[in-house]
Scaffold this active site. Structure first.
Site, short mmCIF file in Angstrom:
data_model
loop_
_atom_site.label_atom_id
_atom_site.label_comp_id
_atom_site.label_asym_id
_atom_site.label_seq_id
_atom_site.Cartn_x
_atom_site.Cartn_y
_atom_site.Cartn_z
N ALA A 6 0.86 -1.18 0.00
CA ALA A 6 0.00 0.00 0.00
C ALA A 6 0.90 1.23 0.00
O ALA A 6 2.05 1.17 0.45
CB ALA A 6 -0.89 -0.02 1.24
N GLU A 64 -0.66 -9.24 -0.54
CA GLU A 64 -2.08 -9.51 -0.27
C GLU A 64 -2.91 -9.49 -1.55
O GLU A 64 -3.86 -10.27 -1.70
CB GLU A 64 -2.61 -8.48 0.74
CG GLU A 64 -1.98 -8.69 2.12
CD GLU A 64 -2.29 -7.57 3.10
OE1 GLU A 64 -2.12 -6.39 2.73
OE2 GLU A 64 -2.70 -7.87 4.23
N GLU A 103 4.95 -5.07 7.00
CA GLU A 103 4.23 -4.00 7.72
C GLU A 103 4.73 -3.82 9.13
O GLU A 103 4.70 -2.72 9.69
CB GLU A 103 2.73 -4.31 7.75
CG GLU A 103 2.01 -4.19 6.40
CD GLU A 103 1.95 -5.49 5.62
OE1 GLU A 103 2.79 -6.40 5.89
OE2 GLU A 103 1.08 -5.60 4.75
N GLY A 135 0.66 -4.95 0.95
CA GLY A 135 -0.58 -5.01 0.17
C GLY A 135 -0.37 -5.66 -1.19
O GLY A 135 -1.31 -6.24 -1.76
#
Ligand code: HXC
Length: 257
Positions: free
Chosen positions: A65, A111, A131, A108
């Site tokens: 992200a 993911e 993260e 992300g």
């Protein structure tokens, strides 16, 4: 529809989306995620498309992200933006999605690959959930889908200690379907997607749904669900054609109904 952060192409019956923020290693900001969800939904609605490939570039599938977009946000702002709810739109896609992964596939990005149905990786792919190094944790499936894919031991190391997996480790732990040389990963993913797109579309759609159900339900309910879908397929012309073609020793011609 024109997009700024993705590129969209078709290859016969395969819809291809390339994440296209190379300077930021394809970091997933809200614009990119909105465009990705919109493009994938459009492919899902398009009868001429049978399957979908998502890719980045050789250096990065996606490095996570967009940290700069969220760094200063408060918890309430994060809740109000609720950017991760966009990911539910990917989850509702009925056609198979293959991630073609090279280079960094982190946070992300990992993911996103996990949210796809299959992963074809290049030898240079690196999978991680770093993260923890930012003082947070995965937020779009990294503790759930990753654990289901690789098991508790490896997931714990990745999530708690930011361990990266090489492509070969990812293959060994069942995270990816195959590992191929860097020059070939996208071609290989498109080829796999084309093979699936050439199969009976209703059966493909229901089979994907049934495999996903395995992660959501008890064995008894899952078996019952599978059986009903299996019986239902006998209402399709493609079932009649597929079995007739087998008996007549010829290739079936699918109608998608
Ligand atoms: C914003 C990013 C980014 C990210 C890289 N960049 N990752 N920008 N968000 N996630 C930017 C860098 O700031 C830099 O921009 C440019 O991309 C190139 O990156 P470098 O760091 O210079 O490259 P390199 O030295 O090769 O290192 C590569 C890297 C590193 C190891 C992948 O970039 C890195 O650690 N990135 C962050 C990985 C990460 O922590 N991901 C998890 C994010 S949180 P400039 O302008 O400086 O050139 C997350 C939560 C998900 O994903 C929650 C649910 C959606």
């Amino acid at each position: 529809m024109t997009y700024e952060s993705i590129l969209v192409e078709t290859h016969d019956r395969v819809g291809l989306v390339r994440l296209n923020r190379p300077q930021q290693l394809n970091a997933l900001n809200s614009q990119l995620m909105e465009e990705l969800a919109t493009a994938i939904e459009a492919f899902d609605r398009e009868p001429a498309i049978g399957s979908i490939v998502i890719t980045g570039d050789e250096r990065a599938f996606a490095a996570g992200a967009d940290i700069k977009e969220m760094a200063a946000a408060s918890a309430v702002e994060m809740l109000q933006r609720d950017n991760i709810s966009r990911w539910d739109r990917l989850r509702r896609v009925r056609k198979p999605i293959i991630a073609a992964v090279s280079g960094y596939c982190l946070g992300g990005g990992c993911e996103l690959a996990l949210a796809c149905d299959m992963i074809v990786a290049s030898e240079s792919a690196r999978f991680g959930q770093p993260e923890i190094n930012l003082g947070v944790m995965p937020g779009a499936g990294g503790t759930q889908r990753l654990t289901r894919a690789v098991g508790k031991a490896v997931a714990m190391e990745m999530v708690l200690n930011g361990r990266f997996l090489t492509a070969d480790e990812a293959l060994r732990y069942g995270l990816v379907n195959r590992v191929v040389p860097v020059e070939a990963y996208l071609e290989e993913a498109i080829k796999l997607a084309q093979e699936i797109a050439a199969r009976a579309p209703v059966a493909v759609r229901l089979a994907k749904e049934a495999v996903h159900k395995a992660f959501e339900t008890s064995l008894t309910d899952g078996l019952e669900f599978e059986r009903r879908l299996f019986y239902f397929l006998f209402a399709t012309e493609d079932q009649k054609e597929g079995m007739r073609a087998f008996i007549e020793k010829r290739k079936p011609e699918w109608k998608g109904r």
